[in-house]
Scaffold this active site. Structure first.
Site, PDB file in Angstrom:
ATOM      1  N   GLU A  19       3.362   8.914  -0.240  1.00 42.79           N
ATOM      2  CA  GLU A  19       2.129   9.580  -0.656  1.00 42.79           C
ATOM      3  C   GLU A  19       1.314   8.561  -1.430  1.00 42.79           C
ATOM      4  O   GLU A  19       1.778   7.453  -1.690  1.00 42.79           O
ATOM      5  CB  GLU A  19       2.434  10.805  -1.533  1.00 42.79           C
ATOM      6  CG  GLU A  19       3.150  10.465  -2.831  1.00 42.79           C
ATOM      7  CD  GLU A  19       3.436  11.675  -3.720  1.00 42.79           C
ATOM      8  OE1 GLU A  19       2.742  12.698  -3.591  1.00 42.79           O
ATOM      9  OE2 GLU A  19       4.353  11.575  -4.557  1.00 42.79           O
TER      10      GLU A  19
ATOM     11  N   LEU B 243       5.076  14.727  -4.419  1.00 46.68           N
ATOM     12  CA  LEU B 243       4.566  15.925  -5.087  1.00 46.68           C
ATOM     13  C   LEU B 243       4.203  16.960  -4.012  1.00 46.68           C
ATOM     14  O   LEU B 243       3.538  16.621  -3.031  1.00 46.68           O
ATOM     15  CB  LEU B 243       3.312  15.591  -5.904  1.00 46.68           C
ATOM     16  CG  LEU B 243       2.854  16.778  -6.745  1.00 46.68           C
ATOM     17  CD1 LEU B 243       3.658  16.863  -8.032  1.00 46.68           C
ATOM     18  CD2 LEU B 243       1.382  16.723  -7.040  1.00 46.68           C
TER      19      LEU B 243
ATOM     20  N   LYS C 217       5.440  17.467 -11.656  1.00 46.74           N
ATOM     21  CA  LYS C 217       4.136  16.890 -12.010  1.00 46.74           C
ATOM     22  C   LYS C 217       4.153  16.518 -13.490  1.00 46.74           C
ATOM     23  O   LYS C 217       3.623  17.236 -14.340  1.00 46.74           O
ATOM     24  CB  LYS C 217       3.016  17.891 -11.674  1.00 46.74           C
ATOM     25  CG  LYS C 217       1.665  17.230 -11.436  1.00 46.74           C
ATOM     26  CD  LYS C 217       0.748  18.173 -10.705  1.00 46.74           C
ATOM     27  CE  LYS C 217      -0.708  17.759 -10.744  1.00 46.74           C
ATOM     28  NZ  LYS C 217      -1.046  16.506 -10.109  1.00 46.74           N
TER      29      LYS C 217
ATOM     30  N   TYR D  55       1.716  18.548 -16.236  1.00 41.56           N
ATOM     31  CA  TYR D  55       0.285  18.858 -16.160  1.00 41.56           C
ATOM     32  C   TYR D  55      -0.070  19.481 -14.820  1.00 41.56           C
ATOM     33  O   TYR D  55       0.735  19.497 -13.890  1.00 41.56           O
ATOM     34  CB  TYR D  55      -0.562  17.605 -16.407  1.00 41.56           C
ATOM     35  CG  TYR D  55      -0.626  16.638 -15.241  1.00 41.56           C
ATOM     36  CD1 TYR D  55       0.450  15.822 -14.910  1.00 41.56           C
ATOM     37  CD2 TYR D  55      -1.781  16.547 -14.459  1.00 41.56           C
ATOM     38  CE1 TYR D  55       0.377  14.937 -13.849  1.00 41.56           C
ATOM     39  CE2 TYR D  55      -1.863  15.661 -13.391  1.00 41.56           C
ATOM     40  CZ  TYR D  55      -0.776  14.857 -13.089  1.00 41.56           C
ATOM     41  OH  TYR D  55      -0.851  13.990 -12.039  1.00 41.56           O
TER      42      TYR D  55
HETATM   43  N1  PLP Z   1       0.526  13.359  -4.912  1.00 45.10           N
HETATM   44  C1  PLP Z   1       0.400  12.967  -6.191  1.00 45.10           C
HETATM   45  C2  PLP Z   1       1.283  11.890  -6.710  1.00 45.10           C
HETATM   46  C3  PLP Z   1      -0.570  13.563  -7.013  1.00 45.10           C
HETATM   47  O1  PLP Z   1      -0.693  13.183  -8.290  1.00 45.10           O
HETATM   48  C4  PLP Z   1      -1.414  14.566  -6.480  1.00 45.10           C
HETATM   49  C5  PLP Z   1      -2.430  15.217  -7.290  1.00 45.10           C
HETATM   50  O2  PLP Z   1      -2.567  14.996  -8.449  1.00 45.10           O
HETATM   51  C6  PLP Z   1      -1.254  14.927  -5.134  1.00 45.10           C
HETATM   52  C7  PLP Z   1      -0.260  14.320  -4.388  1.00 45.10           C
HETATM   53  C8  PLP Z   1      -2.139  15.975  -4.507  1.00 45.10           C
HETATM   54  O3  PLP Z   1      -1.787  17.261  -4.962  1.00 45.10           O
HETATM   55  P1  PLP Z   1      -2.853  18.445  -5.005  1.00 45.10           P
HETATM   56  O4  PLP Z   1      -3.312  18.662  -3.600  1.00 45.10           O
HETATM   57  O5  PLP Z   1      -2.072  19.604  -5.519  1.00 45.10           O
HETATM   58  O6  PLP Z   1      -3.943  18.017  -5.903  1.00 45.10           O
END
Ligand code: PLP
Length: 280
Positions: free
Chosen positions: A179, A203, A147, A33
């Protein structure tokens, strides 16, 4: 103004959208996603999100389904039908509908879903006063850079945070903070902005990249390196980044006050700079 869905080629009201019980996303979490947000009706960093979606598709052997221009057309049409200036645009691709069997079905007709919902902004006092977070053991798998829609450890962690009255849960693996359940993590340690490096354990956040680029441009000292839990607790500032979270100061980690207990100077400045980039 309705919430909108696009399901395998058809646009409809979200409340009317349905998928088969044989969809492999539903059966196995066999899918990926993205979440893109709009500011004032514009998709923010569409290309970066689409590139990450393509990387996730490749990583799990899923066809990417549409060309970039087709994806853009679908998202823009769904978004226009919703009429929301500030929206959450969610894209999901699954390995489609097939009789339940772990191995890939012979013929793959990927299931494509797009939804558009109104974005509820974070509570202003959270931004002004800063958030508290808890730490939890990282029970996720070895490819957190993909993701995928397999989010049970993230769901459990986020719920633990909410039950504790905290905004986010931070995963800790081998003594290092990784994270949040849905956010990337930054700290200011001895005047230097530090964030865990990209790799299979986190991620690669789009907002993370934007913040790093912004900090580098401003000449801020910045390092991508592992952060121990002890370092995080002793940091002068801590903040989270994410598509809907944007840049959010953290003032408490596991009941330990960070810095002077108020959003830090560097975090506030980065957020002001970030907001500039969201304007047309
Ligand atoms: N880390 C995780 C586990 C996430 O699910 C997300 C966003 O959904 C992020 C970091 C932040 O990513 P982004 O800045 O691309 O939204």
């Amino acid at each position: 103004m309705p919430n909108i869905a696009f399901v395998n080629g058809r646009f409809m009201a979200l409340a009317k959208a349905r998928v088969s019980v044989e969809d492999r996303g539903f059966q196995f979490g066999d899918g990926i996603y993205e979440l893109i947000r709009t500011y004032g009706g514009r998709l923010y960093h569409f290309k970066d999100h689409l590139e990450r979606l393509e990387q996730s598709a490749q990583a799990i052997g899923l066809p990417f389904v549409y060309s970039t221009s087709r994806w853009k057309a679908v998202l823009e049409k769904a978004h226009a039908q919703s009429g929301y200036p500030d929206a959450k645009v969610y894209i999901q691709i699954t390995r489609g509908e097939a009789p339940r069997d772990h191995s890939f079905p012979k013929k793959v007709h990927a299931g494509v879903i797009v939804t558009v919902r109104k974005l509820a902004p974070l509570r202003p006092e959270l931004r002004e006063k800063g958030a508290s977070v808890i730490t939890v053991p990282d029970l996720r798998w070895g490819r957190c850079d993909i993701k995928t829609i397999n989010l049970l450890p993230n769901v459990m962690a986020r719920q633990k945070a909410r039950s504790a009255g905290a905004f986010e849960a931070i995963f800790v693996r081998d003594g290092l903070v990784m994270e949040g359940a849905g956010t990337n993590l930054f700290a200011v340690i001895q005047g230097r902005i530090v964030t865990p490096p990209k790799g299979p354990a986190i991620l690669p956040g789009i907002t993370r990249d934007l913040v790093i680029a912004q900090a580098r441009e401003a000449g801020d000292p910045l390092m991508e390196k592992g952060i121990t839990l002890e370092e995080l607790l002793a940091a002068g500032e801590v903040f989270l980044t994410g598509t809907t979270t944007e840049i959010l100061p953290v003032v408490k980690v596991d009941e330990k006050t960070i810095g002077d207990g108020k959003p830090g100077r560097i975090t506030r400045r980065l957020y002001r700079q970030f907001l500039q980039t969201t304007r047309p």
